[in-house]
Design a protein around this motif. Structure first.
Motif, mmCIF file in Angstrom:
data_model
loop_
_atom_site.group_PDB
_atom_site.id
_atom_site.type_symbol
_atom_site.label_atom_id
_atom_site.label_comp_id
_atom_site.label_asym_id
_atom_site.label_seq_id
_atom_site.Cartn_x
_atom_site.Cartn_y
_atom_site.Cartn_z
ATOM 1 N N GLN A 113 -24.500 -1.289 26.309
ATOM 2 C CA GLN A 113 -23.392 -0.344 26.186
ATOM 3 C C GLN A 113 -22.494 -1.667 25.892
ATOM 4 O O GLN A 113 -20.947 -1.205 25.237
ATOM 5 C CB GLN A 113 -22.933 -0.068 26.553
ATOM 6 C CG GLN A 113 -21.929 0.130 27.723
ATOM 7 C CD GLN A 113 -23.053 0.334 29.100
ATOM 8 O OE1 GLN A 113 -24.174 -0.079 29.086
ATOM 9 N NE2 GLN A 113 -21.568 -0.808 30.277
ATOM 10 N N GLY A 114 -22.348 -2.867 26.715
ATOM 11 C CA GLY A 114 -21.410 -3.902 27.063
ATOM 12 C C GLY A 114 -20.510 -3.251 27.924
ATOM 13 O O GLY A 114 -19.973 -2.135 28.293
ATOM 14 N N THR A 115 -19.404 -5.106 28.558
ATOM 15 C CA THR A 115 -18.642 -4.293 29.440
ATOM 16 C C THR A 115 -17.926 -6.298 29.505
ATOM 17 O O THR A 115 -18.435 -6.482 28.010
ATOM 18 C CB THR A 115 -19.557 -5.631 31.197
ATOM 19 O OG1 THR A 115 -18.991 -4.766 31.768
ATOM 20 C CG2 THR A 115 -20.640 -6.916 31.241
ATOM 21 N N GLN A 116 -16.746 -5.392 29.710
ATOM 22 C CA GLN A 116 -14.939 -6.524 28.958
ATOM 23 C C GLN A 116 -15.120 -6.837 30.291
ATOM 24 O O GLN A 116 -15.199 -7.532 30.977
ATOM 25 C CB GLN A 116 -14.398 -5.473 29.127
ATOM 26 C CG GLN A 116 -13.243 -6.408 28.693
ATOM 27 C CD GLN A 116 -12.868 -6.993 26.897
ATOM 28 O OE1 GLN A 116 -13.577 -6.082 26.139
ATOM 29 N NE2 GLN A 116 -12.709 -8.313 27.473
ATOM 30 N N VAL A 117 -14.800 -8.653 30.048
ATOM 31 C CA VAL A 117 -14.577 -9.540 30.401
ATOM 32 C C VAL A 117 -13.221 -9.919 29.945
ATOM 33 O O VAL A 117 -13.271 -10.914 28.337
ATOM 34 C CB VAL A 117 -15.933 -10.804 30.712
ATOM 35 C CG1 VAL A 117 -15.130 -12.309 31.148
ATOM 36 C CG2 VAL A 117 -16.815 -10.398 30.905
ATOM 37 N N THR A 118 -12.547 -10.442 30.541
ATOM 38 C CA THR A 118 -11.347 -11.116 30.303
ATOM 39 C C THR A 118 -10.566 -11.484 30.864
ATOM 40 O O THR A 118 -11.051 -12.116 32.244
ATOM 41 C CB THR A 118 -10.332 -9.454 30.341
ATOM 42 O OG1 THR A 118 -10.386 -8.377 29.794
ATOM 43 C CG2 THR A 118 -8.668 -10.623 29.724
ATOM 44 N N VAL A 119 -10.025 -13.585 30.804
ATOM 45 C CA VAL A 119 -9.544 -14.683 30.982
ATOM 46 C C VAL A 119 -8.341 -14.764 30.585
ATOM 47 O O VAL A 119 -8.208 -15.294 30.026
ATOM 48 C CB VAL A 119 -10.151 -15.592 31.166
ATOM 49 C CG1 VAL A 119 -10.818 -16.365 31.656
ATOM 50 C CG2 VAL A 119 -12.264 -15.781 31.181
ATOM 51 N N SER A 120 -7.500 -14.427 31.710
ATOM 52 C CA SER A 120 -5.862 -14.650 31.826
ATOM 53 C C SER A 120 -5.147 -15.390 33.235
ATOM 54 O O SER A 120 -5.734 -14.143 34.286
ATOM 55 C CB SER A 120 -5.608 -13.198 30.973
ATOM 56 O OG SER A 120 -4.252 -13.970 30.671
ATOM 57 N N SER A 121 -4.293 -15.750 33.105
ATOM 58 C CA SER A 121 -3.359 -15.955 33.777
ATOM 59 C C SER A 121 -2.575 -14.897 34.215
ATOM 60 O O SER A 121 -1.512 -14.685 34.686
ATOM 61 C CB SER A 121 -2.761 -17.149 33.756
ATOM 62 O OG SER A 121 -2.135 -17.468 32.884
#
Length: 121
Positions: A113-121
Motif C-alpha cells: 500500500q506504500g509508506t511515506q518517506v520524507t527527507v527534510s530539515s
C-alpha cells in the motif's frame, strides 16, 4: 489472498538513514523477484531496486551506493536500507513481489500500500 505490508517510513533529516520492510503473507507457494519503487508528488512511479530469490540485486543509478536491498526468504520479507538520504528521495515507497499461490499457477505481481518517506530539515 496475498498481502504485502510495508513499514519503516517516516521523517528524516538530510544525510540520515531509514530502513523499510515489506512482509508478504497469505496464500504463498513461491516468491520470485521482489522490489522497491517510489513515487514523488507530480512524478511517475520509478524503480528503486530489485532482488532475486538468490540475492542478485539491481539499483537505479540515483540510489547506487546509498541504498541496499536485501531479503529474508524464510520470513517472506524484503528490506531497503536507505543511507545518506537526500530531499529528492522524498516519495511514497512501494514494494512489489512476483508470487505464485500454487504449484501450477502463474506468477502474479503483488503490491503493497506504500509508506511515506520524507527527507527534510
Amino acid at each position: 489472498q496475498v498481502q504485502l505490508v510495508e513499514s519503516g517510513g517516516g521523517l528524516v533529516q538530510p544525510g540520515g538513514s531509514l530502513r523499510l520492510s515489506c512482509a508478504a503473507s497469505g496464500n504463498i507457494f513461491s516468491i520470485g523477484f521482489m522490489g522497491w519503487h517510489r513515487q514523488a508528488p507530480g512524478k511517475q512511479r520509478e524503480l528503486v531496486a530489485t532482488i532475486t530469490y538468490g540475492g542478485s540485486t539491481n539499483y537505479a543509478d540515483s540510489v547506487k551506493g546509498r541504498f541496499t536491498i536485501s531479503r529474508d526468504n524464510a520470513k517472506n520479507t524484503v528490506y531497503l536500507q536507505m543511507n545518506s538520504l537526500k530531499p529528492e528521495d522524498t516519495a511514497v515507497y512501494y514494494c512489489d513481489a512476483m508470487i505464485k499461490t500454487g504449484r501450477g499457477t502463474f506468477w502474479g505481481d503483488y503490491w503493497g500500500q506504500g509508506t511515506q518517506v520524507t527527507v527534510s530539515s
